[in-house]
Scaffold this motif. Structure first.
Motif, PDB file in Angstrom:
ATOM      1  N   ALA A  31       0.837  -1.200   0.000  1.00  0.00           N
ATOM      2  CA  ALA A  31       0.000   0.000   0.000  1.00  0.00           C
ATOM      3  C   ALA A  31       0.872   1.251   0.000  1.00  0.00           C
ATOM      4  CB  ALA A  31      -0.918  -0.007   1.216  1.00  0.00           C
ATOM      5  N   ARG A  32       1.882   1.250   0.846  1.00  0.00           N
ATOM      6  CA  ARG A  32       2.781   2.399   0.898  1.00  0.00           C
ATOM      7  C   ARG A  32       3.483   2.603  -0.442  1.00  0.00           C
ATOM      8  NH1 ARG A  32       5.963   0.509   4.773  1.00  0.00           N
ATOM      9  NH2 ARG A  32       4.389  -0.131   6.217  1.00  0.00           N
ATOM     10  N   ASP A  33       3.979   1.498  -1.012  1.00  0.00           N
ATOM     11  CA  ASP A  33       4.664   1.599  -2.299  1.00  0.00           C
ATOM     12  C   ASP A  33       3.724   2.086  -3.388  1.00  0.00           C
ATOM     13  OD1 ASP A  33       6.947   0.700  -1.079  1.00  0.00           O
ATOM     14  OD2 ASP A  33       6.789  -1.369  -1.811  1.00  0.00           O
ATOM     15  N   ALA A  34       2.497   1.542  -3.407  1.00  0.00           N
ATOM     16  CA  ALA A  34       1.526   1.959  -4.424  1.00  0.00           C
ATOM     17  C   ALA A  34       1.195   3.436  -4.268  1.00  0.00           C
ATOM     18  CB  ALA A  34       0.252   1.121  -4.320  1.00  0.00           C
ATOM     19  N   GLY A  35       1.018   3.881  -3.041  1.00  0.00           N
ATOM     20  CA  GLY A  35       0.722   5.286  -2.790  1.00  0.00           C
ATOM     21  C   GLY A  35       1.871   6.183  -3.224  1.00  0.00           C
ATOM     22  N   ARG A  36       3.095   5.780  -2.859  1.00  0.00           N
ATOM     23  CA  ARG A  36       4.261   6.575  -3.259  1.00  0.00           C
ATOM     24  C   ARG A  36       4.412   6.617  -4.773  1.00  0.00           C
ATOM     25  NH1 ARG A  36       7.959   3.734   0.882  1.00  0.00           N
ATOM     26  NH2 ARG A  36       7.420   4.848   2.775  1.00  0.00           N
ATOM     27  N   THR A  40       4.227   9.844  -7.022  1.00  0.00           N
ATOM     28  CA  THR A  40       5.373  10.205  -7.862  1.00  0.00           C
ATOM     29  C   THR A  40       4.947  10.352  -9.320  1.00  0.00           C
ATOM     30  OG1 THR A  40       6.842   9.008  -6.366  1.00  0.00           O
ATOM     31  CG2 THR A  40       7.691   9.491  -8.559  1.00  0.00           C
ATOM     32  N   THR A  41       4.135   9.394  -9.778  1.00  0.00           N
ATOM     33  CA  THR A  41       3.651   9.449 -11.163  1.00  0.00           C
ATOM     34  C   THR A  41       2.810  10.699 -11.386  1.00  0.00           C
ATOM     35  OG1 THR A  41       3.639   7.038 -11.264  1.00  0.00           O
ATOM     36  CG2 THR A  41       2.361   8.199 -12.926  1.00  0.00           C
ATOM     37  N   ALA A  42       1.944  10.998 -10.441  1.00  0.00           N
ATOM     38  CA  ALA A  42       1.106  12.189 -10.556  1.00  0.00           C
ATOM     39  C   ALA A  42       1.968  13.444 -10.593  1.00  0.00           C
ATOM     40  CB  ALA A  42       0.121  12.251  -9.397  1.00  0.00           C
ATOM     41  N   ASP A  43       2.965  13.485  -9.739  1.00  0.00           N
ATOM     42  CA  ASP A  43       3.841  14.653  -9.688  1.00  0.00           C
ATOM     43  C   ASP A  43       4.613  14.807 -10.998  1.00  0.00           C
ATOM     44  OD1 ASP A  43       4.986  16.874  -8.314  1.00  0.00           O
ATOM     45  OD2 ASP A  43       6.830  15.690  -8.033  1.00  0.00           O
ATOM     46  N   ARG A  44       5.162  13.679 -11.496  1.00  0.00           N
ATOM     47  CA  ARG A  44       5.902  13.725 -12.760  1.00  0.00           C
ATOM     48  C   ARG A  44       5.014  14.174 -13.906  1.00  0.00           C
ATOM     49  NH1 ARG A  44       8.431   8.071 -12.778  1.00  0.00           N
ATOM     50  NH2 ARG A  44       9.710   8.255 -10.939  1.00  0.00           N
ATOM     51  N   ALA A  45       3.817  13.585 -13.980  1.00  0.00           N
ATOM     52  CA  ALA A  45       2.896  13.930 -15.072  1.00  0.00           C
ATOM     53  C   ALA A  45       2.507  15.400 -14.999  1.00  0.00           C
ATOM     54  CB  ALA A  45       1.650  13.052 -14.998  1.00  0.00           C
ATOM     55  N   SER A  46       2.271  15.869 -13.795  1.00  0.00           N
ATOM     56  CA  SER A  46       1.892  17.270 -13.627  1.00  0.00           C
ATOM     57  C   SER A  46       3.031  18.192 -14.049  1.00  0.00           C
ATOM     58  CB  SER A  46       1.508  17.520 -12.171  1.00  0.00           C
ATOM     59  OG  SER A  46       1.186  18.869 -11.991  1.00  0.00           O
ATOM     60  N   ARG A  47       4.256  17.875 -13.587  1.00  0.00           N
ATOM     61  CA  ARG A  47       5.410  18.709 -13.955  1.00  0.00           C
ATOM     62  C   ARG A  47       5.661  18.682 -15.459  1.00  0.00           C
ATOM     63  NH1 ARG A  47       9.883  16.387 -11.200  1.00  0.00           N
ATOM     64  NH2 ARG A  47       8.567  15.276  -9.782  1.00  0.00           N
ATOM     65  N   ALA A  86      -2.338  19.836 -19.185  1.00  0.00           N
ATOM     66  CA  ALA A  86      -1.535  19.543 -17.993  1.00  0.00           C
ATOM     67  C   ALA A  86      -2.432  19.323 -16.780  1.00  0.00           C
ATOM     68  CB  ALA A  86      -0.561  20.685 -17.722  1.00  0.00           C
ATOM     69  N   ASP A  87      -3.469  20.126 -16.653  1.00  0.00           N
ATOM     70  CA  ASP A  87      -4.397  19.961 -15.537  1.00  0.00           C
ATOM     71  C   ASP A  87      -5.139  18.629 -15.634  1.00  0.00           C
ATOM     72  OD1 ASP A  87      -3.626  22.380 -14.478  1.00  0.00           O
ATOM     73  OD2 ASP A  87      -5.323  23.501 -15.331  1.00  0.00           O
ATOM     74  N   GLN A  88      -5.520  18.233 -16.860  1.00  0.00           N
ATOM     75  CA  GLN A  88      -6.198  16.953 -17.033  1.00  0.00           C
ATOM     76  C   GLN A  88      -5.290  15.797 -16.638  1.00  0.00           C
ATOM     77  OE1 GLN A  88      -7.401  16.953 -21.126  1.00  0.00           O
ATOM     78  NE2 GLN A  88      -9.339  18.008 -20.725  1.00  0.00           N
ATOM     79  N   VAL A  89      -4.048  15.853 -17.076  1.00  0.00           N
ATOM     80  CA  VAL A  89      -3.086  14.796 -16.739  1.00  0.00           C
ATOM     81  C   VAL A  89      -2.899  14.740 -15.228  1.00  0.00           C
ATOM     82  CG1 VAL A  89      -0.664  14.120 -16.923  1.00  0.00           C
ATOM     83  CG2 VAL A  89      -1.914  14.824 -18.948  1.00  0.00           C
ATOM     84  N   SER A  90      -2.764  15.890 -14.616  1.00  0.00           N
ATOM     85  CA  SER A  90      -2.587  15.946 -13.162  1.00  0.00           C
ATOM     86  C   SER A  90      -3.805  15.369 -12.446  1.00  0.00           C
ATOM     87  CB  SER A  90      -2.359  17.395 -12.732  1.00  0.00           C
ATOM     88  OG  SER A  90      -2.260  17.483 -11.337  1.00  0.00           O
ATOM     89  N   GLY A  91      -5.011  15.698 -12.926  1.00  0.00           N
ATOM     90  CA  GLY A  91      -6.234  15.178 -12.306  1.00  0.00           C
ATOM     91  C   GLY A  91      -6.331  13.665 -12.417  1.00  0.00           C
TER      92      GLY A  91
END
Length: 178
Positions: A31-36, A40-47, A86-91
């Protein structure tokens, strides 16, 4: 004979407890790994989306500097679309992270329920469900009683009208009394 059964039961319970402990630890780590990973994926996609939007915006501005007002509008439109993308990807990345966290919470809850069952703890009673069914029964009883009372009143009125219609009216005559 009884001693060996008891030892075997204790060994089985100990082994089950170890398996459960390992499963709970594994579920927690997963669970921790999946959450991280989701975060991380969300942060990368947003950036990345914002970088693309900024790059598109800069390219549009450079192009607009070379061309007239019309290209300026196109550059603004491209910039807006880039930021929207970018907002859609982040969402979507945030939704994925939320799903991963819900799955982790479900796994953790099931592991705790299994641990409680193995420890001999009984599950709690669903008091909200019991109260809801009780209130539903109370409401159904009230409706049935009210309907029955109204039907009895209508029947009594009907009988009264029927008696009034069929009743013979006898009027004494005063006249000849011989």
């Amino acid at each position: 004979m009884f001693a060996t059964r008891k030892n075997q039961a204790e060994r089985t319970a100990t082994q089950a407890w170890e398996y459960l402990s390992d499963a709970m630890a594994s579920a927690g780590e997963s669970a921790r790994d999946a959450g991280r990973q989701a975060a991380t994926t969300a942060d990368r996609a947003s950036r990345r989306g914002h970088e693309l939007a900024d790059r598109t915006s800069r390219s549009g501005r450079k192009l607009a500097a070379r061309v007239d007002k019309r290209s300026h509008k196109l550059a603004r439109r491209a910039s807006k679309k880039g930021h929207k993308f970018a907002d859609q990807v982040s969402g979507r990345a945030t939704q994925t992270a939320g799903r991963a966290n819900r799955a982790a919470d479900e796994a953790w809850g099931r592991a705790n329920a299994a641990a409680n069952a193995l420890a001999g703890h009984k599950a709690g009673r669903p008091w909200a469900l019991i109260a809801g069914v009780g209130l539903l029964g109370l409401a159904a009883g009230w409706v049935a009683a009210t309907t029955a009372r109204a039907a009895l009143e209508r029947e009594a009125e009907s009988e009264q009208l029927e008696l009034a219609e069929t009743a013979l009216v006898v009027t004494p005559t005063y006249g000849d009394e011989h």
